[in-house]
Enzyme design. Structure first.
Site, mmCIF file in Angstrom:
data_model
loop_
_atom_site.group_PDB
_atom_site.id
_atom_site.type_symbol
_atom_site.label_atom_id
_atom_site.label_comp_id
_atom_site.label_asym_id
_atom_site.label_seq_id
_atom_site.Cartn_x
_atom_site.Cartn_y
_atom_site.Cartn_z
ATOM 1 C CG HIS A 376 -78.195 39.262 -33.076
ATOM 2 N ND1 HIS A 376 -77.651 39.071 -34.326
ATOM 3 C CD2 HIS A 376 -77.310 40.036 -32.416
ATOM 4 C CE1 HIS A 376 -76.485 39.679 -34.408
ATOM 5 N NE2 HIS A 376 -76.247 40.283 -33.256
ATOM 6 C CE LYS A 567 -83.689 26.704 -40.274
ATOM 7 N NZ LYS A 567 -83.702 28.111 -40.643
ATOM 8 N NE ARG A 568 -78.720 25.092 -30.774
ATOM 9 C CZ ARG A 568 -78.115 25.531 -29.683
ATOM 10 N NH1 ARG A 568 -77.027 26.269 -29.781
ATOM 11 N NH2 ARG A 568 -78.549 25.213 -28.500
ATOM 12 C CE LYS A 573 -83.380 28.743 -34.880
ATOM 13 N NZ LYS A 573 -82.906 29.785 -35.817
ATOM 14 C CB THR A 675 -76.939 33.700 -41.539
ATOM 15 O OG1 THR A 675 -76.867 32.876 -40.372
ATOM 16 C CG2 THR A 675 -76.972 35.158 -41.127
ATOM 17 C CE LYS A 679 -73.858 30.566 -43.016
ATOM 18 N NZ LYS A 679 -74.025 30.114 -41.621
HETATM 19 C C1 26Q Z 1 -78.561 33.965 -23.398
HETATM 20 C C2 26Q Z 1 -78.545 33.856 -22.024
HETATM 21 C C3 26Q Z 1 -77.778 32.887 -21.389
HETATM 22 C C4 26Q Z 1 -77.031 32.037 -22.165
HETATM 23 C C5 26Q Z 1 -77.040 32.145 -23.541
HETATM 24 C C6 26Q Z 1 -77.810 33.107 -24.150
HETATM 25 C C7 26Q Z 1 -77.846 33.214 -25.625
HETATM 26 C C8 26Q Z 1 -76.792 32.743 -26.405
HETATM 27 C C9 26Q Z 1 -76.850 32.823 -27.782
HETATM 28 C C10 26Q Z 1 -78.929 33.776 -26.272
HETATM 29 C C11 26Q Z 1 -78.967 33.854 -27.670
HETATM 30 C C12 26Q Z 1 -77.920 33.370 -28.427
HETATM 31 C C13 26Q Z 1 -77.908 33.378 -29.881
HETATM 32 C C14 26Q Z 1 -78.833 33.924 -30.636
HETATM 33 C C15 26Q Z 1 -78.795 33.837 -32.098
HETATM 34 O O1 26Q Z 1 -78.023 33.092 -32.677
HETATM 35 N N1 26Q Z 1 -79.632 34.604 -32.786
HETATM 36 C C16 26Q Z 1 -79.667 34.570 -34.248
HETATM 37 O O2 26Q Z 1 -78.803 35.584 -34.737
HETATM 38 C C17 26Q Z 1 -78.657 35.487 -36.141
HETATM 39 C C18 26Q Z 1 -77.624 36.499 -36.575
HETATM 40 O O3 26Q Z 1 -78.164 37.791 -36.513
HETATM 41 C C19 26Q Z 1 -79.981 35.671 -36.831
HETATM 42 O O4 26Q Z 1 -79.806 35.447 -38.206
HETATM 43 C C20 26Q Z 1 -81.026 34.704 -36.288
HETATM 44 O O5 26Q Z 1 -82.299 35.015 -36.826
HETATM 45 C C21 26Q Z 1 -81.073 34.791 -34.766
HETATM 46 O O6 26Q Z 1 -81.944 33.804 -34.248
#
Ligand code: 26Q
Length: 834
Positions: A376, A567-568, A573, A675, A679
């Site tokens: 991702h 979004k985050r 972004k 995503t 929406k």
């Molecule tokens: C990593 C290490 C330690 C703690 C947390 C994490 C961590 C947690 C969540 C790293 C990444 C995430 C989430 C990533 C994320 O949401 N990515 C998004 O995924 C979507 C679904 O595929 C995409 O549409 C987005 O582009 C992408 O940013």
């Protein structure tokens, strides 16, 4: 399911049949009252709606449960293949609205509550969001579950039941303050604890080898600190098909309530400490910040999930098949949601070898034909690595297996590229310098038969960039699966006005076949339809305006253009680019050049990871600018900026139906898919965006006349970077100069000098990875085009309709069909039409 016999037998299991529950308002009402009185022991309905909410959930859950048991019976009886979706995150949001929709009893439930003098909408408000995820990745997992159940695909979600989900965001003087999300405090009526399926997870200890009487080497992982994994199941209903799948969330518990020996020896504290340490594993969801990388507790969570889920499945298998795993790979498939659960690769090896006696080759055969990995991210710094030292103490046996996987893998690399030492170093699962670390993405690739990205551009860039060597070694492993969103939540449930308008014209088939929305295309020029479309949008804007006023205290005029970026908060972004444009509009109005601008309210929402200082500074900046703009009488009715606090799934359900303009403005090549963009599109917002992630496919679907495109492309960026000089870009652009002057002068932080220095410096930094300044002019011009287009009401409405009409590809129903066709190969469950 209704007309099956009274009892049914499945092997030696006798299932007692009960008469099916009614789906009419009377039945729902009497069951709700039953739960309210007899289970919850409450007397009146109106004062504490939360208990009525709980009662209605129990009545609803009963109706799901009878179908759930049937679905599980079908699954157990049929010998079909199943997929397990392993994910550290499931951002489910609220469940009641979708459960009622999918069961087809929304009107009935609403009528039942009416008779008690209570509004169903108010009852929905009682539900806490299940915020077990950070953002896109977690919400994607939730949409996948809805689509799989609707398609009748036997897919089980496996995740963690965090005691505290995604933190709540409060604003204090414009700064983000995090507060714990105690979503389980009042009980969670959707879940069913399944204590009988608990598993034991090992940590620490050491590895011992010994030979049996036949001279075979056995491996024992001993002196471990064990933790119990207790599963809690949540029903996942399909849309009106009687299928109910499962989301199984694991909760950690100490193996013994108290260590009696310690307790008797008088060290009550030590005994309780051990219990706490075990339970800590599932205490809190980690926010995604690079600073969080390498935290031992996070590794514990990952292993806990992987081991509990695999043991659960293997226990099931062994119950039915003994130690014969020949068919296992034909019956199971594990989809890894990013590398977070990638430790499942060596863990499955361990279980098959150490606990079931298989040799390496057989175990590897099973593992590499059941594991599939979804990536991702394209940000190299976001790829997970774990210090070898941490593995050594926490998971010594798993580390041995990873080393062995690496030795065998590197042998294959040498056969492919004889004598190339450089490539061995590059591809090794172990990074040697500066610290020995395990590269989890490489482990996932080596252990999986499928590796996919989440949008066409992203998958292409993965194969050409981050994973190039691997794609060269195994070209057929790599594939694309463009993300989607479920139209049941993101149109049917959250935008009833638009859903009714659409269904009135083209029927209801779009709810399970989103491509049907194409039938709206001929209506895009129909002025009556346009008028109705605008009325719905206007009502949704009014609804959101009221919600915003209640949260921020600022009144919002629903006549203005709603320009939304939620979004985050992350530099890539580029909320900052949005802010620079907002300042530019402010400046234009101040200098008397704003008469042609349509009245616009810019809404920005999102959480910053608690350790991400720059993102937090962006939140503060947005709030300070908002304060200046929103209190300036010259801006009234012309320009407004709002920071939407505590943005989450439920907030998006109010926001996306009300948006006119969707901001998708990441630096090209950085957003894997996005995503939220889908929406918004589905709900008739027009996108302003870069050629990044799934925007590329959205643009292709709507055509460039219905999309506001700007910005450098992935191909252009490297050359521009070579000579990137933001200061000269600023100097040569009058509008940009004026914007920067306002920032430099502290116009938005008069009494807080210097607080935005690092934010401002980043815009001017020639090394700025996000190249905000490079896209300023393109963005401002595109926004100008937006402003002009918005003033032609009819043509804007046409664009809005066409965006929704062309959103058919972006249903997770399509995404799940793609996964199933290319990766899982599952047969549909036959419930519903059986
Ligand atoms: C990593 C290490 C330690 C703690 C947390 C994490 C961590 C947690 C969540 C790293 C990444 C995430 C989430 C990533 C994320 O949401 N990515 C998004 O995924 C979507 C679904 O595929 C995409 O549409 C987005 O582009 C992408 O940013």
């Amino acid at each position: 399911m209704i007309d099956r016999p009274e009892t049914d037998s499945l092997g030696d299991v006798e299932l007692l049949r009960l008469p099916p529950l009614g789906l009419d308002a009377d039945s729902i009402l009497s069951d709700s009252i039953h739960y309210h009185r007899r289970m919850l022991g409450r007397r009146t309905f109106r004062t504490h709606e939360h208990f009525l909410y709980q009662a209605l959930v129990h009545a609803t859950r009963d109706r799901l449960t009878e179908r759930w048991i049937e679905s599980r019976t079908d699954l157990a009886r049929g010998q079909g293949k199943r997929a397990c979706y392993l994910s550290l995150e499931f951002l489910m949001g609220r469940l009641l609205r979708n459960a009622l929709l999918n069961l087809g009893i929304t009107d009935e439930a609403s009528e039942a509550l009416d008779r008690l003098g209570v509004k169903l909408e108010d009852v929905h408000e009682q539900e806490h969001d299940a915020g077990l995820g950070n953002g896109g990745l977690g919400r994607l997992a939730a949409c996948f579950l809805d689509s799989c159940a609707t398609l009748g695909l036997p897919v089980t979600g496996y995740g963690i039941r965090y005691r505290f989900g995604m933190f709540h965001q409060r604003l204090e003087n414009g700064y983000q303050v995090e507060e714990p999300d105690s979503w389980l405090r009042e009980g969670y009526p959707w879940e069913i604890e399944r204590i009988e399926r608990r598993q034991t997870i090992k940590f620490g200890g050491k590895v011992k080898r010994f030979k049996d009487s036949m001279g075979r080497v056995h491996i024992d992982w001993i002196d471990t600190h064990d933790v119990l994994a207790i599963p809690y199941d949540i029903p996942i209903p399909g849309y009106r098909n009687d299928v109910v799948n499962t989301l199984r969330l694991w909760s950690a518990a100490a193996t013994d309530e108290f260590d009696l020996e310690e307790f008797n020896a008088g060290s009550y504290g030590d005994a309780v400490a051990a219990k706490n340490e075990a339970e800590n594993i599932t205490m809190v969801l980690y926010p995604n910040a690079e600073t969080e990388n390498g935290r031992e507790l996070r590794l514990r969570q990952q292993y806990f999930l992987a081991s509990a889920s695999l043991q659960d499945i293997i226990a099931d298998w062994a119950r039915q098949n003994g130690n014969d795993f020949d068919q296992f790979a034909d019956k199971y498939c594990f989809q890894l949601n990013d590398t977070h659960p990638a430790i499942a690769v060596p863990e499955l090896m361990r279980l098959l070898m150490d606990e079931h006696g298989f040799g390496w080759d057989k175990a590897w055969q099973v593992t590499t034909s059941t594991m599939a990995y979804t990536n991702h991210t394209l940000l190299p710094e976001a790829l997970e690595t774990w210090p070898v030292a941490m593995f050594e103490t926490l998971l010594p046996r798993v580390l041995e297996i990873i080393y062995e996987i690496n030795v065998r893998f590197l042998a294959e690399v040498s056969r492919h590229w004889p004598g190339d030492l450089e490539i061995l170093k590059r591809m090794s699962l172990i990074q040697e310098t500066p610290e020995k670390k395990i590269r989890m993405a490489y482990l996932a690739i080596v252990g999986s038969y499928s590796v996919n990205g989440v949008a066409a551009l992203h998958s292409k860039l993965l194969q050409q960039g981050l994973f190039r060597d691997f794609a060269e070694l195994w070209p057929t492993k790599f594939n694309n699966k463009t993300n989607g969103v479920t139209q049941r939540r993101w149109l049917a449930a959250c935008n009833p006005g638009l859903a009714d308008l659409i269904s009135g014209r083209i029927g209801e088939d779009w709810v399970t076949d989103l491509e049907q929305l194409e039938k709206l295309v001929p209506l895009a020029d129909d002025s009556d339809f346009q008028q109705e479309w605008r009325t719905v949008k206007q009502d949704n804007k009014t609804r959101l305006a009221a919600n915003i006023e209640s949260k921020t205290g600022y009144p919002v005029d629903p006549e203005m253009m709603f320009d939304v970026q939620v979004k985050r908060i992350h530099e890539y972004k580029r909320q900052l680019l949005n802010v620079l444009h907002t300042i530019h509009l402010y400046d234009r109005i101040v200098r008397g050049d704003g008469d042609d601008l349509p009245p616009r309210v810019i809404i920005i929402g999102g959480k910053a990871a608690p350790g991400y200082d720059m993102a937090k500074a962006h939140i503060k900046l947005i709030n300070n600018i908002a304060e200046v703009i929103n209190t300036d009488p010259a801006m009234r009715g012309r320009l407004q900026l709002l920071f939407y606090p505590d943005y989450n799934v439920s907030a998006m359900e109010l926001i996306c139906p009300a948006a006119d303009l969707s901001e998708q403005i990441s630096t090209a090549g950085k957003e894997a898919s996005g995503t939220g963009n889908m929406k918004f599109m589905m709900n008739g917002a027009v996108t302003i965006g870069t050629l990044d992630g799934a925007n590329v496919e959205i643009l292709e679907a709507v055509g460039d006349e219905n999309f506001f495109l700007f910005g450098l492309t992935v191909e252009e960026i490297p050359a521009v970077r070579e000579t990137y000089d933001p200061q000269s870009i600023i100097d040569n652009d009058r509008d940009f100069r004026r914007v920067m002057r306002l920032l430099d002068n502290g116009h938005f932080n008069h009494f807080e000098p210097g607080i935005f220095d690092s934010v401002i410096a980043a815009v001017r930094d020639p090394q700025d990875p996000w190249m905000t300044a490079a896209d300023f002019r393109g963005f401002v011009d595109a926004q100008d085009a937006v402003g002009r287009a918005y003033q032609d009401t009819s043509s804007w409405t046409r664009m809005s309709i066409l965006n929704s009409a062309r959103s058919g590809r972006f249903s997770t129903d399509r995404t799940m069909r793609d996964y199933n066709r290319d990766i899982w190969h599952l047969e549909k469950l036959n419930a519903g039409d059986s």
